[in-house]
Design an enzyme around this catalytic site. Structure first.
Site, PDB file in Angstrom:
ATOM      1  N   ASN A   1      -7.679   2.028   9.997  1.00 40.61           N
ATOM      2  CA  ASN A   1      -6.384   2.318  10.526  1.00 40.61           C
ATOM      3  C   ASN A   1      -6.655   2.426  11.924  1.00 40.61           C
ATOM      4  OD1 ASN A   1      -5.409   2.641   8.001  1.00 40.61           O
ATOM      5  ND2 ASN A   1      -4.914   4.672   8.225  1.00 40.61           N
TER       6      ASN A   1
ATOM      7  N   GLU B   1      -3.551   0.020   8.113  1.00 41.19           N
ATOM      8  CA  GLU B   1      -2.477   0.381   9.116  1.00 41.19           C
ATOM      9  C   GLU B   1      -2.779  -0.081  10.309  1.00 41.19           C
ATOM     10  OE1 GLU B   1      -1.809   4.512   9.148  1.00 41.19           O
ATOM     11  OE2 GLU B   1      -1.755   4.776   7.049  1.00 41.19           O
TER      12      GLU B   1
ATOM     13  N   TYR C   1      -4.466   2.314  15.800  1.00 40.40           N
ATOM     14  CA  TYR C   1      -3.270   2.420  16.673  1.00 40.40           C
ATOM     15  C   TYR C   1      -3.459   2.290  17.996  1.00 40.40           C
ATOM     16  CZ  TYR C   1      -0.821   3.804  12.334  1.00 40.40           C
ATOM     17  OH  TYR C   1      -0.451   3.675  11.022  1.00 40.40           O
TER      18      TYR C   1
ATOM     19  N   HIS D   1      -2.795  10.918   0.406  1.00 38.73           N
ATOM     20  CA  HIS D   1      -2.373  10.759   1.795  1.00 38.73           C
ATOM     21  C   HIS D   1      -1.675  12.128   2.082  1.00 38.73           C
ATOM     22  CE1 HIS D   1      -0.975   7.486   4.587  1.00 38.73           C
ATOM     23  NE2 HIS D   1      -0.584   8.590   5.111  1.00 38.73           N
TER      24      HIS D   1
ATOM     25  N   GLU E   1      -7.747   8.778   5.834  1.00 36.40           N
ATOM     26  CA  GLU E   1      -7.628   9.439   7.119  1.00 36.40           C
ATOM     27  C   GLU E   1      -8.340  10.956   6.845  1.00 36.40           C
ATOM     28  OE1 GLU E   1      -4.412   8.986   9.673  1.00 36.40           O
ATOM     29  OE2 GLU E   1      -4.600   6.990   9.799  1.00 36.40           O
TER      30      GLU E   1
ATOM     31  N   ARG F   1       0.862  -1.304  -0.092  1.00 30.98           N
ATOM     32  CA  ARG F   1       0.124   0.010   0.120  1.00 30.98           C
ATOM     33  C   ARG F   1       0.730   1.152  -0.151  1.00 30.98           C
ATOM     34  NH1 ARG F   1      -2.630   3.260   4.536  1.00 30.98           N
ATOM     35  NH2 ARG F   1      -3.809   4.593   3.398  1.00 30.98           N
TER      36      ARG F   1
HETATM   37  C1  GCO Z   1      -1.690   7.779   9.012  1.00 30.22           C
HETATM   38  C2  GCO Z   1      -0.866   8.062   8.666  1.00 30.22           C
HETATM   39  C3  GCO Z   1       0.412   7.705   8.723  1.00 30.22           C
HETATM   40  C4  GCO Z   1       1.187   7.724   9.997  1.00 30.22           C
HETATM   41  C5  GCO Z   1       0.898   6.940  11.121  1.00 30.22           C
HETATM   42  C6  GCO Z   1       1.601   7.008  12.228  1.00 30.22           C
HETATM   43  O1  GCO Z   1      -2.493   7.409   8.349  1.00 30.22           O
HETATM   44  O2  GCO Z   1      -1.868   8.197  10.248  1.00 30.22           O
HETATM   45  O3  GCO Z   1      -1.302   7.148   7.534  1.00 30.22           O
HETATM   46  O4  GCO Z   1       1.041   8.573   7.803  1.00 30.22           O
HETATM   47  O5  GCO Z   1       2.496   7.575   9.785  1.00 30.22           O
HETATM   48  O6  GCO Z   1      -0.546   6.770  11.227  1.00 30.22           O
HETATM   49  O7  GCO Z   1       1.222   8.122  12.821  1.00 30.22           O
END
Ligand code: GCO
Length: 460
Positions: free
Chosen positions: A304, A361, A306, A133, A178, A90
């Site tokens: 995505n 992600e 985290y 992006h 995002e 990707r």
């Molecule tokens: C995101 C971003 C990434 C960042 C990652 C970490 O989509 O937020 O795609 O570019 O680097 O999330 O913060």
């Protein structure tokens, strides 16, 4: 340039009956144009080039002029991706690299991406292309950027030209990555480019981004009907600090602002009920027909993930983020909370009628130490282990998830954090540009390469 220095390591593992081992489940790695390419002089200026010049905007005062120099090192980088044995890559197209200010294609920029697409296909790696992006051409920002409705139509035009130029080479298109970050971080709180700060801007910018997505979907279904077309959204489950009804309400409000505001219009053609509560000056300008355009049918949704966030009530905004102490954190200060991924996926599944989901992600910045030519990033490895199991669990509970992409292939420009935060499963030495696979990268390689259907194929 790639150092062979495999550390002794733990492996990634899932149970033998894990749905992640299905031949139809895709594993990949992800990057984004501004974060890796460099070669800024070969394209138009973008909003991040400009933002990086603002004193204090980027923690280490760095910029994207060279980044990982992927523009020049793309061939070895594709070798690297192939050596990891992944099914898919990707990456994103830099709008200012493929377009000229007069609205025509930049042939040199197109050639760069055609080379990448063709090499990936030759190596049997599926190209997952993100069309935006975050690197908006600066000349469009000068005309109002995402606060200007016309930017959505400029995006449609750009997508029209590039998708024709790419022909049938792209396996999957994401229109936007995002939109929350572009709109909220970029136009409302100003910690990302273009750095504007007003509570009035966030939702106006978001609406134009979502409109741009919908317009691009129309173009893609015409120019690229066989690719899998959708969008990538980021989500953080919003938890309340206490069980007190005020805090619970605060967490729900944050969830409406940051998560539901994006997914709901895309799937259901309407914004959350919150739209009736926000001040008039904060509301987006919605024209007749916009919501139908935004809710165009998609082939998939990219998620995505985290971390989660914790909220408490606050008199002014209704909610306030709480930094809890003594929780396991990544180098970004983000809590490591894998069960949040399962929770999120189940919530999305139970709330919306969704197309298949890809985890586009997931990953962690860790304070990597380069010792004896090795990076033994056990903490990142364990982050991947627990989050893969979180995906496994969501699939077993009925969520239709088709793939997983590690963020990121390699260390890169982490936006306002500069180069200090490292998300890669491959280490980048920014002086020599040498890439070194970390323990997590070797573990990911071994995991994807040893899936039963691949092993069996070798035996036959
Ligand atoms: C995101 C971003 C990434 C960042 C990652 C970490 O989509 O937020 O795609 O570019 O680097 O999330 O913060």
């Amino acid at each position: 340039m790639l150092t062979e220095s495999q550390p002794s390591q733990t492996q990634l593992h899932v149970p033998a009956d894990s749905p992640l081992l299905s031949p139809n489940f895709t594993f990949g790695v992800a990057t984004a144009s501004f974060q890796i390419e460099g070669a800024a002089s070969e394209r138009l200026e973008n909003i991040w080039d400009r933002f990086c010049q603002v004193p204090g905007a980027i923690k280490d005062d760095s910029n994207g002029l060279v980044a990982c120099d992927h523009y020049h090192l793309w061939e070895q980088d594709i070798e690297l991706i192939a050596s990891l044995g992944v099914d898919a890559y990707r990456f994103s197209i830099s709008w200012p690299r493929v377009m000229q200010q007069n609205g025509q294609l930049n042939e040199q920029g197109i050639r760069f991406y055609l080379n990448i697409l063709e090499r990936l296909i030759a190596k049997n790696i599926k190209p997952y292309v993100t069309l935006y992006h975050w690197d908006l051409p600066q000349y469009l920002e000068d005309q109002g950027g995402w606060l200007n409705r016309d930017t959505a139509y400029q995006f449609k035009h750009y997508v029209d030209l590039v998708s024709q130029a790419f022909g049938d080479r792209v396996y999957s298109y994401s229109t936007l990555n995002e939109p929350f970050c572009s709109a909220y971080l970029g136009y409302e709180i100003g910690i990302h480019a273009p750095g504007l700060k007003s509570p009035q801007y966030g939702k106006k910018a978001a609406h134009h981004l979502l409109l741009a997505h919908g317009l691009a979907m129309q173009v893609l279904s015409k120019n690229s009907p066989n690719s899998m077309n959708g969008i990538v959204l980021n989500f953080s489950p919003c938890h309340s600090l206490t069980n007190n009804p005020q805090d619970i309400k605060a967490a729900q409000l944050a969830d409406q602002h940051f998560n539901q505001w994006y997914i709901k219009p895309l799937i259901e053609g309407q914004y959350p009920a919150l739209i009736d509560q926000i001040p008039f000056e904060h509301k987006p300008d919605i024209l007749d027909g916009d919501m139908q355009i935004i809710a165009a049918a998609m082939d998939y949704v990219g998620v995505n993930y985290y971390t989660r966030e914790i909220y408490q009530t606050d008199m002014q905004n209704g909610f306030e983020k709480v930094q809890q102490k003594n929780l396991p954190l990544t180098d970004m200060g983000w809590e490591i909370y894998p069960q949040g991924l399962t929770e999120l996926l189940l919530d999305l599944h139970n709330t919306y009628k969704l197309p298949p989901i890809y985890i586009t992600e997931n990953g962690a910045a860790m304070p990597d130490k380069f010792i004896d030519n090795k990076i033994d990033d056990q903490e990142r490895l364990s982050y991947y282990q627990t989050h893969l199991m979180a995906v496994d669990s969501a699939i077993r509970q009925g969520v239709n998830i088709k793939g997983y992409f590690a963020w990121s292939l390699m260390d890169n420009f982490e936006w306002a954090e500069g180069y200090v935060k490292r998300f890669g499963i491959v280490y980048v030495d920014y002086q020599s540009m040498q890439r070194t696979i970390k323990a997590s990268g070797y573990a990911y390689r071994d995991f994807v390469s040893n899936r039963p259907h691949l092993i069996n194929r070798e035996v036959v």
